[in-house]
Design a protein around this motif. Structure first.
Motif, short mmCIF file in Angstrom:
data_model
loop_
_atom_site.label_atom_id
_atom_site.label_comp_id
_atom_site.label_asym_id
_atom_site.label_seq_id
_atom_site.Cartn_x
_atom_site.Cartn_y
_atom_site.Cartn_z
N ASP A 17 0.69 -1.35 -0.07
CA ASP A 17 0.07 -0.13 0.09
C ASP A 17 0.97 1.18 -0.07
OD1 ASP A 17 -2.21 1.54 0.23
OD2 ASP A 17 -2.21 1.65 2.37
N LEU A 18 1.77 1.39 -1.03
CA LEU A 18 2.71 2.34 -1.14
C LEU A 18 2.00 3.90 -1.58
CD1 LEU A 18 5.65 0.73 -2.55
CD2 LEU A 18 5.34 1.46 -0.27
N PRO A 19 2.36 5.00 -1.29
CA PRO A 19 1.96 6.20 -1.98
C PRO A 19 2.09 6.25 -3.11
CG PRO A 19 2.83 6.67 0.27
CD PRO A 19 3.03 5.12 -0.21
N ASP A 20 1.24 7.04 -4.22
CA ASP A 20 1.28 7.08 -5.39
C ASP A 20 2.64 7.82 -5.74
OD1 ASP A 20 -0.97 5.70 -5.93
OD2 ASP A 20 -2.07 7.57 -6.32
N GLN A 21 3.20 8.82 -4.99
CA GLN A 21 4.31 9.59 -4.95
C GLN A 21 5.57 8.67 -4.92
OE1 GLN A 21 4.57 12.97 -2.32
NE2 GLN A 21 6.14 13.85 -3.60
N VAL A 22 5.54 7.62 -4.12
CA VAL A 22 6.53 6.72 -3.85
C VAL A 22 6.64 5.73 -5.00
CG1 VAL A 22 7.69 5.01 -2.44
CG2 VAL A 22 6.76 7.23 -1.58
N LEU A 23 5.44 5.20 -5.16
CA LEU A 23 5.19 4.17 -6.24
C LEU A 23 5.63 4.54 -7.84
CD1 LEU A 23 4.20 1.16 -6.35
CD2 LEU A 23 1.88 2.06 -6.87
N ASN A 24 5.29 5.62 -8.05
CA ASN A 24 5.79 6.06 -9.26
C ASN A 24 6.96 6.67 -9.61
OD1 ASN A 24 3.05 5.69 -10.15
ND2 ASN A 24 2.37 7.64 -9.40
N SER A 25 7.73 6.92 -8.25
CA SER A 25 9.06 7.18 -8.39
C SER A 25 10.33 6.10 -8.42
CB SER A 25 9.23 8.27 -7.59
OG SER A 25 9.42 7.78 -6.26
N LEU A 26 9.78 4.94 -8.21
CA LEU A 26 10.72 3.79 -8.07
C LEU A 26 11.46 3.60 -9.40
CD1 LEU A 26 8.81 1.24 -5.77
CD2 LEU A 26 10.36 3.09 -5.28
#
Length: 663
Positions: A17-26
């Motif tokens: 359940d990662l925040p979108d800001q973290v998920l899209n920056s990986l």
């Protein structure tokens, strides 16, 4: 890094359940500069923990601070974690290494040392564990004792080599090792513009399927597919079960077995909805669908190893203890297999199965073969825990679940990594052995006196203790060495240790005859009186105060209550003994009356076990009879009964030997 990103990194990040800001920056980090450090060498910091040190500094400089261990080069998020570490086998082993002038080992190196020993790690407290008759946290566990004996016996052995996960079936063990990822690094590392320079996110490789972890080109897309929608907090029914929809969701199974301890848990992966947004199922917020712990006395106290392992090596022993341990091993096996059968529906639908089974006996318990077995050793979902684990308890399973599913944050200094890798590019040369720091004669003498005095105190040898102090011209206020060990920190003097052992005769003898100072405080600021755990020991201090007089010591500073005459203490002890005997006589009379009117009780066993006792007329085991005999007895009465049992057993053995010799 902006304020919003900083706020995100301040709280725990749940992989599912990662925040979108973290998920899209990986972005997967492939270069060796990140893969080089051993990720299991020290606890990896989570996103909620402060970045206190460089990840590559495990050997360059000791870690210091209020929540750290400079000896093992580890830091901890909480004081409870630090206290648990001080009781662990790793810390005790490194203390032994320090006394021998050797370098401490990391968690990963220690795991390899004990990988082939048939015991479970110690140091995790749980109310589910029956540890009344086991060693305390200040003593080495059976596993550590076994490891030290092995190293003392086998010189030149390769203790750093990785042990296989199974014994006996090499083909099966090799196949399972391949399924678990072989020798790959346990963490996958990802860069992100949200993180500071040279800092990376880490996710355990074990939470991915084998094909997913190999397909590194699409690993970020795989993480995105694993994201789960938060669900409302499920409400359990009267029987503790949840609605059927909760069980149908994605979940994983975690299991540990070793040393007579078994713990298993099924945890839902779906995060919970909260008023302030979803923060992932961490600690109490996780939805535990099912959990169970068992403990049976199966290990040979002070000797190490299970009873079955000893029987296989030396043949069946014929003592009462060995019979109890064999019975308990079979009982534990039956209980575990029955539980797995009850959970078969949850296990069949689990996404992953994390299992730690130490020793061939425990692996047979889980994987059989046996009729109707639930777990299969070749199941591709099976994983080992990619980090150190302690004794099998529910708390340890929850800690492991949090460790597996929390995003890690590590800072890597490429310059430091390159500097460490530089010697490996040169021609290999024989590494020079580190010179062991030589102890001075005073230090060696202090260590010798410490071991001798502590042995006398643990065995309650008052005359020998006083004689040793006098013959060696040692003060009764001698400070045990090394002073920084956890045991000596808690009980630094003979009087502290005697009080901690609840040895009233030793306490009185040290105060009256040995001239011990009761005002000395330990590292926790406690006097010897404050370590006394029973009334008899506390009364010994009061009697000593009466015999020595009020001017001998500052008794108020020693926290000792007003003086008491020895006759008064003896009368109170005799009065309490008679009262205990009276209560025991009343209990026995009441039990006899109940047996006459109701007959013997039959335990309500699960799955018809109570009924089988009625149908088959099975007799109580020897252990159950002994437990009934000592129920309600005082500690002194139990010791007396135990001595009588041993004497009868010795007489019976002698009679049989004489009869055999005469025949």
């Amino acid at each position: 890094m902006d304020q919003k990103a900083d706020d995100i990194l301040r709280r725990p990040l749940y992989v599912y359940d990662l925040p979108d800001q973290v998920l899209n920056s990986l972005s997967l980090k492939r270069d060796a500069a990140v893969e080089a450090p051993d990720t299991t060498k020290e606890p990896t910091k989570s996103a909620a923990q402060p970045q206190a040190q460089d990840a590559t500094s495990g050997t360059s400089s000791p870690i210091v601070g209020s929540q750290s261990c400079s000896l093992c080069a580890l830091s901890f998020a909480t004081v409870q974690d630090q206290r648990s570490h001080l009781k662990s086998d790793l810390h005790h082993y490194n203390l032994k290494q320090k006394l021998r002038g050797r370098n401490p080992v990391s968690e990963a190196e220690f795991e390899k040392l004990i990988a082939d020993l048939d015991e479970s790690l110690s140091g995790s407290d749980s109310p589910d564990s029956d540890d009344d008759d086991e060693d305390s946290g200040d003593k080495e566990s059976n596993l550590l004792t076994t490891l030290l004996k092995k190293q003392a016996t086998l010189s030149g052995g390769n203790y750093n080599g990785a042990a296989t996960n199974d014994q006996g079936d090499d083909e099966e063990g090799n196949s399972r090792k391949k399924q678990k990822g072989g020798g790959a690094q346990p963490l996958l590392w990802f860069s992100s513009p949200l993180l500071p320079h040279n800092t990376y996110f880490g996710i355990y490789r074990a939470i991915f399927a084998l094909e997913e972890s190999k397909d590194e080109n699409n690993i970020v897309d795989t993480i995105k597919k694993k994201q789960l929608e938060p669900i409302p907090v499920p409400k359990a029914g009267p029987d503790g079960s949840f609605p059927p929809s909760v069980y149908k969701g994605p979940h994983i199974f975690l299991c540990m077995i070793g040393g007579g301890h078994f713990a298993a848990m099924v945890v839902s992966l779906a995060p919970r909805q909260t008023k302030h947004g979803s923060v992932g199922p961490l600690n109490r917020e996780a939805t535990v669908l099912a959990h169970k712990t068992f403990h049976r006395y199966t290990t040979r106290r002070k000797q190490g190893g299970s009873q079955s392992a000893n029987d296989n090596a030396k043949g069946n022993a014929h003592s009462a203890g060995s019979s109890i341990r064999r019975y308990n091993e079979q009982a534990l096996t039956d209980e575990v297999r029955l539980l797995l059968q009850d959970w078969k529906g949850l296990l069949d639908t689990a996404e992953l199965l994390f299992i730690r089974a130490t020793g061939s006996t425990n692996r047979r318990t889980l994987f059989g073969p046996y009729e109707g077995q639930v777990l299969r050793a070749n199941d591709p979902r099976i994983r080992g825990f990619p980090f150190s684990t302690r004794r099998a308890t529910q708390n340890e399973l929850m800690r492991s679940f949090i460790e597996l599913t929390r995003l890690k944050v590590r800072e890597i200094d490429p310059a430091q990594v390159s500097k460490e890798e530089e010697p490996s590019t040169k021609a290999p040369s024989k590494p020079a052995k580190p010179s062991a720091p030589k102890l001075t004669e005073e230090e060696e003498t202090a260590l010798l006196h410490t071991s001798q005095l502590q042995a006398f105190i643990r065995r309650s040898k008052l005359p020998a203790l006083l004689s040793y102090l006098k013959n060696n011209d040692i003060s009764a206020n001698f400070l045990f060495q090394p002073a920084d060990s956890s045991q000596n920190y808690h009980a630094p003097t003979p009087l502290h240790l005697a009080a901690n052992q609840n040895s009233a005769p030793l306490v009185l003898g040290l105060l009256v005859k040995g001239d011990a100072d009761p005002t000395i405080k330990n590292g926790e600021g406690k006097t010897a009186f404050e370590l006394a755990g029973d009334r008899a020991t506390r009364d010994a201090f009061r009697v000593a105060r009466d015999e020595l007089g009020e001017t001998k010591w500052d008794w108020e500073a020693a926290r000792v209550p007003p003086a008491m005459k020895k006759e008064e203490a003896d009368k109170r002890e005799e009065r309490e003994r008679k009262e205990d005997e009276r209560k025991e006589a009343e209990r026995r009379r009441a039990e006899e009356q109940r047996l006459k009117s109701e007959g013997p009780k039959v335990p309500d066993g699960s799955k018809g076990r109570g009924k089988s006792l009625l149908d088959g007329g099975a007799k109580k085991s020897a252990q159950e009879k002994r437990e009934e005999e000592v129920r309600g007895l005082t500690p002194e009465q139990r010791m007396k009964l135990d001595r009588e049992r041993r004497a009868r057993a010795a007489e019976e053995r002698l009679r049989r030997m004489q009869a055999g010799g005469g025949g």
